[in-house]
Design a protein around this motif. Structure first.
Motif, short mmCIF file in Angstrom:
data_model
loop_
_atom_site.label_atom_id
_atom_site.label_comp_id
_atom_site.label_asym_id
_atom_site.label_seq_id
_atom_site.Cartn_x
_atom_site.Cartn_y
_atom_site.Cartn_z
N ASN A 100 0.86 -1.18 0.00
CA ASN A 100 0.00 0.00 0.00
C ASN A 100 0.90 1.23 0.00
OD1 ASN A 100 -2.32 -1.64 0.25
ND2 ASN A 100 -2.07 -1.71 2.48
N THR A 101 0.86 2.00 -1.08
CA THR A 101 1.77 3.12 -1.26
C THR A 101 1.06 4.44 -0.96
OG1 THR A 101 2.95 1.89 -2.97
CG2 THR A 101 3.35 4.26 -2.86
N PRO A 102 1.62 5.31 -0.14
CA PRO A 102 0.98 6.59 0.17
C PRO A 102 0.70 7.42 -1.08
CG PRO A 102 2.84 6.19 1.64
CD PRO A 102 2.89 5.13 0.59
N TYR A 133 3.51 -5.21 6.82
CA TYR A 133 3.36 -3.83 6.36
C TYR A 133 1.91 -3.54 5.98
CZ TYR A 133 3.73 0.29 3.35
OH TYR A 133 3.55 1.53 2.76
N ASN A 134 1.33 -4.38 5.14
CA ASN A 134 -0.03 -4.11 4.66
C ASN A 134 -1.09 -4.24 5.75
OD1 ASN A 134 0.61 -3.44 1.97
ND2 ASN A 134 0.75 -5.60 1.39
N GLY A 137 -0.57 -2.99 8.66
CA GLY A 137 -0.35 -1.82 9.51
C GLY A 137 0.58 -2.05 10.68
N ALA A 146 6.33 -0.31 9.28
CA ALA A 146 6.52 0.86 8.42
C ALA A 146 7.86 0.75 7.70
CB ALA A 146 6.49 2.14 9.25
N THR A 177 2.69 2.34 6.04
CA THR A 177 3.01 3.49 5.21
C THR A 177 4.52 3.66 5.11
OG1 THR A 177 2.43 5.81 4.79
CG2 THR A 177 2.98 5.20 7.07
N TYR A 204 7.68 6.41 5.33
CA TYR A 204 8.13 7.70 5.83
C TYR A 204 9.39 8.12 5.08
CZ TYR A 204 4.84 6.80 9.58
OH TYR A 204 3.69 6.54 10.29
#
Length: 453
Positions: free
Chosen positions: A90-92, A113-114, A116, A119, A390, A392
């Protein structure tokens, strides 16, 4: 060096910074009953992990450009790096049309990652001030010492200084927590499972060394019994020893505290070798299994803040990268996946944060059979307290000659190692005034990325 530090660093590896009074932790109800527990676990990837072949461009345009540059390597992989084999992330939205995926071997990390629970912090590395390619070309940039050198950059990641540094930032965090009465003064506050002691060494914090998840043993005690064994145990525990000489007094106290620390560890942790999760039988997997056992025994050990160091080597892939890197990625993926499952099963996932670090990233350019030393690198941060799912910071494009390319696709970092580390210090409970004292270059940068809850 003062007398205390001379003793700490001159003593044998069994020695810890504990005093005898700090070992009476089982009687300390406030420590053993507290649920205010937090732990940091550093997974240091020795050699410099190739981020271009870990977090891979996934949208069609970016992927095709990357695949063209990496073609000499991609043709050699046993598991093809085609888009259909990658694990989409999931890409911001701030990346626009650009998308990213993880390598085929990183199934569990992609799921974390997906979901949540993990990160990605992009383009991290040693920096003294924000830097651009034009500044380097004009010779106006203030650069960290000895870039691209393994030993020096490992030390810089751990301490902020090249090889020869004495204290690491995680050790200094531990010092600050004890001084601020947030953490208990315990011999088990900083534990290394293999190497990398510098990161977790402070002025008052000394690493507790484990080998295969166990403290060092006194071999001669295994071959004796009866009165002889009892006499030898008294000898090694320095039982009844006294001295008028100050140096001898301190060495006796050091030997006593080390002996009793090992005894407490064995009674609290060494018998606790069963895990809910089946950890892989790899070097990293077994290190993380040992970390999980120590964390689950933190109340018996009487510590409410801990920092751990585990390592995985082999990332210096100048050659044979197509064979070696997928094996390393599989090892990393399986070990971290098992660690996450174990923490979740024991209700400790919110209390533990795992993060990766490495010497540096690697070049986008291929040298024929591998890649060469880089600078900025991308890292994983996992745990229930992580604002996950996400990315950073920045993931610069997989192309040459942009403003953050210092040559061959070597990335100039956009997040400093001090910004990265400061987030962990804050989560552990260090106040902002102390954080700025621990990380003196923070003022050179803007607001740090806040990836911790």
């Amino acid at each position: 060096m003062n007398r205390r530090n001379f003793l700490k660093f001159g003593s044998a590896s069994l020695a810890t910074a504990a005093t005898l009074s700090s070992l009476n932790v089982l009687a300390n109800e406030s420590a053993s009953n507290s649920d205010d527990y937090k732990a940091l676990v550093c997974v240091f990837l020795y050699g410099g992990m190739d981020n271009y072949d870990t977090i891979i461009p996934f949208d069609d345009v970016s992927y095709q450009g990357w695949a063209a540059i990496r073609a000499p390597l991609l043709s050699r992989y046993a598991t093809s790096r085609t888009q259909s084999n990658l694990h989409a992330l999931n890409t911001p939205a701030r990346f626009g049309a650009r998308k990213f995926a993880l390598a085929p071997e990183m199934t569990q990390l992609a799921a974390l990652y997906n979901q949540g629970n993990m990160a990605i912090v992009g383009n991290v590395g040693p920096l003294l001030a924000p830097t651009q390619r034009a500044m380097i070309e004009a010779n106006t940039a203030s650069l960290p010492a000895r870039l691209f050198s393994h030993n020096d950059q490992q030390s810089t990641w751990m301490s902020g200084s090249p090889e020869g540094a004495q204290f690491g930032w995680a050790g200094k965090i531990s010092d600050a927590l004890v001084q601020g009465n947030i953490a208990n003064d315990s011999p088990f506050s900083a534990i290394t499972m293999s190497s990398g002691e510098l990161l977790i060494t402070g002025e008052q914090t000394a690493p507790y060394h484990l080998i295969g998840g166990n403290p060092a043993d006194i071999t001669v005690l295994k071959g004796v019994s009866g009165d002889l064994k009892a006499q030898l145990e008294q000898h090694f525990a320095a039982t009844g020893e006294h001295a008028s000489n100050l140096l001898k007094q301190d060495m006796i106290a050091k030997q006593q505290s080390a002996y009793h620390a090992n005894a407490l560890y064995k009674s609290s942790v060494s018998s606790n070798t069963e895990t809910t999760t089946a950890f892989p039988n790899s070097f990293l997997g077994q290190q993380l299994a040992s970390v999980a056992n120590v964390i689950s025994s933190h109340q018996q050990l009487g510590t409410n803040r801990q920092v751990f160091m585990v390592t995985l080597g082999g990332f210096d892939t100048h050659s044979d990268q197509a064979r070696e890197l997928p094996e390393l990625q599989t090892t990393l993926d399986q070990a971290i996946g098992a660690f996450a499952s174990e923490l979740q099963a024991n209700g400790l996932f919110d209390k533990v944060t795992l993060f990766t670090a490495s010497d540096f990233g690697r070049t986008l350019a291929v040298n024929g059979d591998g890649t060469d030393h880089g600078w900025g690198s991308h890292h994983f941060v996992m745990g229930g307290a992580v604002n996950g799912g996400t990315i950073y910071g920045d993931l610069p494009p997989a192309e040459f000659d942009h403003s953050l390319d210092v040559g061959g696709g070597r990335l100039i970092p956009t997040i400093s190692t001090e910004q990265y580390a400061a987030n962990f210090a804050s989560w552990m409970g260090v106040n902002e005034t102390e954080i700025n004292a621990l990380f003196p270059t923070l003022g050179e940068f803007g607001e740090r990325p806040d990836f911790m809850m």
